[in-house]
Design a protein around this motif. Structure first.
Motif, PDB file in Angstrom:
ATOM      1  N   CYS A  33       0.786  -1.392   0.170  1.00 52.62           N
ATOM      2  CA  CYS A  33       0.010  -0.021   0.035  1.00 52.62           C
ATOM      3  C   CYS A  33       0.891   1.446   0.138  1.00 52.62           C
ATOM      4  N   SER A  34       1.752   1.334   0.685  1.00 52.73           N
ATOM      5  CA  SER A  34       2.615   2.494   0.702  1.00 52.73           C
ATOM      6  C   SER A  34       3.586   2.598  -0.542  1.00 52.73           C
ATOM      7  N   THR A  35       3.502   1.638  -1.266  1.00 47.73           N
ATOM      8  CA  THR A  35       3.970   2.038  -2.690  1.00 47.73           C
ATOM      9  C   THR A  35       3.205   2.929  -3.418  1.00 47.73           C
ATOM     10  N   THR A  36       2.132   2.925  -3.451  1.00 46.58           N
ATOM     11  CA  THR A  36       1.191   4.039  -3.894  1.00 46.58           C
ATOM     12  C   THR A  36       1.587   5.286  -3.463  1.00 46.58           C
ATOM     13  N   LEU A  37       2.039   5.594  -2.062  1.00 49.53           N
ATOM     14  CA  LEU A  37       2.354   6.762  -1.655  1.00 49.53           C
ATOM     15  C   LEU A  37       3.559   7.325  -1.540  1.00 49.53           C
ATOM     16  N   THR A  38       4.279   6.641  -2.490  1.00 52.25           N
ATOM     17  CA  THR A  38       5.830   7.274  -2.765  1.00 52.25           C
ATOM     18  C   THR A  38       5.957   8.543  -3.537  1.00 52.25           C
ATOM     19  N   PRO A  39       5.071   8.930  -4.425  1.00 52.66           N
ATOM     20  CA  PRO A  39       5.077   9.971  -4.953  1.00 52.66           C
ATOM     21  C   PRO A  39       4.593  11.195  -4.125  1.00 52.66           C
ATOM     22  N   ALA A  40       3.674  10.537  -3.195  1.00 57.17           N
ATOM     23  CA  ALA A  40       3.187  11.912  -1.959  1.00 57.17           C
ATOM     24  C   ALA A  40       4.296  12.487  -1.163  1.00 57.17           C
TER      25      ALA A  40
END
Length: 369
Positions: free
Chosen positions: A294-301
């Protein structure tokens, strides 16, 4: 069977990126992941079709198994989950809490899957439950887009999601069509070493690898004649996120849908350490603990230059984006502490993380904050 999940405005991420950033909190389902949507819909329709004697069977050591167990528990129907013998006791305990029968078979997933299929053939009331490759699942997962449409009130500039076998992105594509958002770009993120969707997409259409079809040594090229697509088939994984993102190959139908939709699907694959850093920062900022998948989704954040590469600034107006916080139950406080240690140790060496981009290039993401 699911309840609407919140769409949370993130002031921290919005300020960091200079955008309007929203978080769709799919980690709040009973099974802690988005999978509860589609799999509970599948379970409900199986009950309607086969009656109360229906027996739901699947092979899954992850979030799909727990989602079906939760749904079966709610519906008061029988459920059996087949796992390899090396499955974590915490996974077995979670399934037992929802009254699923757990069968430990073989050393590898393929052996557990074969045993599950044999059980279905032997039981006239049994139904094999798919983990991600089924239109009922995409219909259920797509309900989150209908919710976002009502909650947000306007069309976003992009969706961000992680990808394994393609169930989540298949749901987003399905949901976008339903609400008239088929032109909204979807940013599909994976970790290097469990990125079968990234490589599969690269092999098709006019994408960068459609001629040479050059893949890592442990990845084979598979031709799917029925759907007219070429897939990348992983024989083994090297990412820590492979427990949830590590599908051997993606759904051919989802790859086909992604290639043909009006809005582009932009793929990127990140190193584990970048995902580990995002997990740590997300815990600090939002007090929510999620899986590495899930945190993979948040890397650009947390990396503005990386974000701008994926969703370039508009000529006028502020960008509005939605990060799908897909959740996952296979995470602990000890895991998060260890991930922070690994990420910090890697950052201390300096330099940049290499991200595989949609056009085959490598984008360098600075390790420093």
């Amino acid at each position: 069977m699911w309840k609407e999940t919140p769409l949370l405005y993130s002031s921290k991420i919005s300020e960091n990126l200079g955008v309007n950033a929203y978080l769709k909190l799919e980690n709040l389902h009973p099974s802690h992941s988005f999978k509860y949507r589609g799999l509970s819909l599948f379970a409900k329709r199986a009950l309607e079709k086969h009656g109360p004697a229906v027996h739901l069977v699947l092979a899954s050591g992850g979030n799909a198994g727990l989602a079906v167990a939760c749904a079966a528990d709610d519906l008061k129907v029988k459920c059996s989950v087949y796992l390899p013998e090396g499955a974590l006791q915490s996974t077995v305990d979670s399934l037992h809490r929802h009254h699923a029968a757990v069968q430990l078979v073989g050393r590898f997933y393929a052996e557990a899957l074969n045993a599950a299929q044999a059980a279905v053939e032997a039981d006239p009331n049994a139904v094999m439950v798919p983990a991600y490759d089924d239109e009922i699942l995409w219909e259920g997962h797509g309900s989150m887009v209908s919710e976002i449409s009502s909650q947000l009130g306007s069309k976003p500039d992009a969706f961000f999601c992680s990808v394994g076998g393609g169930g989540l992105i298949g749901g987003i594509i399905h949901g976008c069509k339903k609400v008239g958002w088929d032109d909204v770009p979807i940013i599909a993120l994976e970790t290097i070493g469990s990125n079968c969707f990234y490589h599969s997409m690269s092999l098709n259409g006019d994408r960068f690898n459609h001629v040479e079809k050059s893949l890592p040594s442990d990845v084979d090229v598979v031709e799917d004649i029925e759907h007219g697509v070429t897939l990348a088939h992983f024989k083994k994984f090297s990412s820590n996120a492979s427990g949830s993102l590590g599908a051997s190959q993606p759904s051919s139908k989802v790859v086909q849908m992604a290639l043909s939709r009006a809005g582009k699907v932009v793929c990127a694959s990140v190193p584990d350490e970048l995902s580990m850093e995002a997990l740590s920062k997300f815990v600090d900022d939002h007090k929510l603990l999620v899986e590495l998948a899930c945190s993979t989704t948040l890397t650009p954040a947390y990396k503005p230059a990386f974000f701008d590469k994926l969703v370039p600034p508009k000529v006028s107006g502020q960008r509005t984006v939605v990060f799908v916080v897909c959740g996952g139950f296979k995470i602990s406080l000890d895991d998060a502490v260890e991930y922070r240690r690994i990420a910090n140790e890697d950052k201390s060496r300096g330099g940049a993380w290499g991200v595989l981009m949609n056009d085959g290039s490598v984008f360098e993401v600075e390790k420093k904050d």
